[in-house]
Design an enzyme around this catalytic site. Structure first.
Site, PDB file in Angstrom:
ATOM      1  N   GLY A  33      10.001  51.460  20.872  1.00 12.01           N
ATOM      2  CA  GLY A  33       9.151  50.344  20.498  1.00 12.01           C
ATOM      3  C   GLY A  33       8.706  50.380  19.050  1.00 12.01           C
TER       4      GLY A  33
ATOM      5  N   GLU B 253      16.326  55.958  24.634  1.00  9.63           N
ATOM      6  CA  GLU B 253      16.021  55.483  25.991  1.00  9.63           C
ATOM      7  C   GLU B 253      16.861  56.134  27.081  1.00  9.63           C
ATOM      8  OE1 GLU B 253      14.136  52.756  23.255  1.00  9.63           O
ATOM      9  OE2 GLU B 253      16.143  53.631  23.310  1.00  9.63           O
TER      10      GLU B 253
END
Length: 361
Positions: A116, A139
Site C-alpha cells: 500500500g 504480497e
C-alpha cells in the site's frame, strides 16, 4: 489545516500541501481511516489555489509506509471480509486519484515502501528514492496478489523484471526502483529536508507571482537536488530473468530457474516455492493480463476482484498468521504445491463479482 485523523498530518507549507503518514510504530501502515483522510485532503486541496503541489512523506526513520494494515485484513478475512473489501475499495480509489491528480504530487519513498505504500507514492508525478529505500510488492509472501496498481507497475517494468519481483516478493533498492519504473529521482536522505524547503519556497513564489500550477518548476527543482543513483543490481541479472520468467507457467519458470546454473536464479526459484502456490499462480496471470489492460483504472478493477478472492482463501489468513502474528515463518499453504493449484483455482480470482465490482474503468 489538518486531516481528520492523527495518523495523517496535513498542513500548508509555503505553496505545498504537506502530507505526513504519522503511524511510525506500525511503519506508517495504512488503516481505512487514514485512507479516508488522504482522499478527503486531496479532494479539498485540488480546489485550493494556495496549494501548487503536494508532498508525501512518512514519520519516523524506518520508512514511508509498509503497506496496508495486514492484522486488520487477517481479522476481517476471518470474520467474512466485508471490512477488508471496503478498505480495498477506498484504497484503490485513492490510488486512482493520486495517478490523475491535477497538481504535482511529490512522493518521498525513503526507507521501507511496500504494498500500500507503493500505491500512495509510485503513481505520483515525481517519485523520489534515497539510499535507504527498500521498495517491494511482497504480497505473494502472505497469500495475496500485488494490488494498489502495483500489478500494472510490475507488468510494465523492463523485460520480465516485474514478473521476477512479483513472484519472489523481492525488494528493490533505489537503483532497481528507478530501473523498474517505480521512481524518477535519487536524492540522498540528508538532502530531503533541503529539497522540501526549496519546494515550499518555489511554490510560494509561484503562487505570489500568479503563475499556474503547470508553470511551477517542481520536477526541475527535484532534479536539481538529485544525484546519480547507486547501481541497479537487477540490471546485471536481466539475461537469466528475461529468459526464465518468459515461460508460460510458474512450474516452467521454476524449472528454468533451477536449470540455469545461476546461483541467483536458484535463490529466486526457492523464493517462489516458499510463497503461496495459489497466490504465485494468480500473480503470474494478473501480470500477464495487466499488460493488455489500457489504464490504471482497468487494472485496479481487476485487482479488486483478485484481492476479494484472496480474502476468501485459506492462504491469506495463514500467510499473515505466519509472517506477522505468530511470526513462525512457517505457513501451511493449501494447496501446498504448485502442481495442486488448478486452472479453475486461478480463474476464480478473475471472475466478475455480481453486484460488487469496483467500476473505475
Amino acid at each position: 489545516m489538518s486531516a481528520q485523523v492523527a495518523e495523517v498530518r496535513a498542513f500548508l507549507d509555503g505553496g505545498v500541501g504537506r502530507i505526513v503518514l504519522n503511524r511510525p510504530r506500525a511503519l506508517n501502515s495504512l488503516t481505512r481511516d487514514m485512507v479516508s483522510a488522504l482522499r478527503t485532503t486531496l479532494h479539498d486541496w485540488a480546489a485550493d489555489d494556495r496549494i501548487r503541489a503536494v508532498a508525501l512523506t512518512g514519520a519516523g526513520e524506518r520508512g514511508l509506509c509498509a503497506g496496508g494494515d495486514v492484522r486488520m485484513m487477517h481479522d476481517e478475512a476471518k470474520a467474512g471480509g466485508a471490512g477488508a473489501r471496503a478498505f480495498f475499495r477506498d484504497e484503490y480509489r485513492l490510488n486512482a486519484l493520486i495517478a490523475r491528480y491535477p497538481k504535482p504530487y511529490v512522493a518521498v519513498l525513503d526507507g521501507i515502501t511496500m504494498g500500500g505504500g507503493v500505491g500512495v507514492s509510485a503513481h505520483g508525478t515525481v517519485r523520489i528514492v534515497t539510499e535507504r529505500s527498500r521498495v517491494a510488492m511482497p504480497e505473494t509472501r502472505i497469500g495475496l496478489v500485488p494490488d494498489v496498481g502495483g500489478s500494472r507497475l510490475l507488468a510494465h517494468a523492463p523485460g520480465e523484471l516485474g514478473t521476477h519481483l512479483g513472484l519472489t516478493s523481492a525488494s528493490m533498492g533505489p537503483g532497481d526502483a528507478l530501473l523498474c519504473g517505480f521512481a524518477d529521482h535519487f536524492v540522498p536522505s540528508v538532502r530531503i529536508p533541503d529539497l522540501l524547503a526549496a519546494l515550499s519556497r518555489s511554490t510560494a513564489d509561484a503562487a505570489a507571482s500568479g503563475t499556474t500550477e503547470a508553470d511551477s518548476p517542481v520536477d526541475g527543482l527535484v532534479a536539481a537536488h538529485a544525484e546519480p543513483a547507486p547501481p541497479a543490481a537487477l540490471a546485471d541479472q536481466r539475461a537469466w530473468i528475461d529468459s526464465c520468467y518468459a515461460a508460460d507457467t510458474v512450474e516452467e519458470i521454476v524449472d528454468r530457474l533451477f536449470d540455469s546454473g545461476v546461483p541467483e536464479a536458484k535463490e529466486a526459484a526457492e523464493a517462489v516455492l516458499a510463497n503461496s502456490p495459489t497466490a504465485v499462480k494468480a500473480t503470474l496471470a494478473a501480470l500477464r493480463r495487466a499488460r493488455t489492460l489500457a489504464s490504471l483504472e482497468a487494472v485496479l478493477d481487476q485487482e479488486y476482484r483478485v484481492s476479494c478472492a484472496a480474502l476468501d482463501s485459506h492462504d491469506l489468513v495463514e500467510g499473515i498468521r505466519a509472517q506477522v502474528i505468530d511470526k513462525d515463518l512457517a505457513p501451511r499453504w493449501e494447496p501446498a504445491t504448485l502442481a495442486e493449484v488448478t486452472e479453475a483455482d486461478v480463474a476464480r480470482y478473475f471472475a466478475p463479482r455480481e453486484g460488487d465490482e469496483l467500476g473505475l474503468a
